[in-house]
Write an enzyme that holds these catalytic residues in place. Sequence first.
Site, PDB file in Angstrom:
ATOM      1  N   HIS A 133       3.891  -0.717  -2.488  1.00  0.00           N
ATOM      2  CA  HIS A 133       5.203  -0.133  -2.808  1.00  0.00           C
ATOM      3  C   HIS A 133       6.296  -1.201  -2.844  1.00  0.00           C
ATOM      4  CE1 HIS A 133       6.625  -0.404   1.409  1.00  0.00           C
ATOM      5  NE2 HIS A 133       5.413  -0.025   1.762  1.00  0.00           N
ATOM      6  N   CYS A 184       0.819  -1.329   4.946  1.00  0.00           N
ATOM      7  CA  CYS A 184       1.077  -1.229   3.511  1.00  0.00           C
ATOM      8  C   CYS A 184       1.376  -2.613   2.941  1.00  0.00           C
ATOM      9  CB  CYS A 184       2.257  -0.294   3.240  1.00  0.00           C
ATOM     10  SG  CYS A 184       1.908   1.456   3.553  1.00  0.00           S
TER      11      CYS A 184
END
Length: 203
Positions: free
Chosen positions: A158, A174
């Site tokens: 992301h 992440c």
Amino acid sequence: MIASRLLSLLTCVAALSVLSIPSAAAQGRYPTKYVDGDQPGYVPSEAEEELPPEFKRTTVFYRTTEAPGTIIVSTSERFLYVVQGNGRALRYGIGVGREGFQWQGLLKITRKQEWPDWTPPPEMIARQPYLPRFMAGGPGNPMGARALYLGTTVYRIHGTNQPQTIGTAVSSGCFRLVNADIEDLYDRIPVGTKVVVRQKPQI
């Protein structure tokens, strides 16, 4: 009288000293309390979005047996590669999970989202109870401009509102890119893309 003037002078000096210390936001840094490297609500400037040369998006020579279009994440190198074929890959600088939150495996992109909402998982809330339980997508959202969801896990590739964390290990697992790079990656990568996550560089 002299003592009174001296006290006033010292008070003014102290006040000026406080005013001259840039805030964490002005410095483009997240406060120490944000252990996962997220600062909800912070919107970086264009200057802060500019990456150091070594982490800028570029095409590189890259040997691999993976098919063109495959994403390869090298946690130790802090790079994400998109295999182009003919011994080349498109390389992006990334931020990765901090110690104890790094992992490796083989997954696929199962979903894509523009300006995703952010719902910190219970584990993150336990570490940082002051975080919002939900934040709508948009500038200032720690998820950034785009998100690619990895399998059925909680992990994603992301964007970020903390560009200075690219090249570091601060997340909960992440992989983050500056918004310009995640937008570029988002447009290149379809749902179903194979993602290989490695903790060590390919030999």
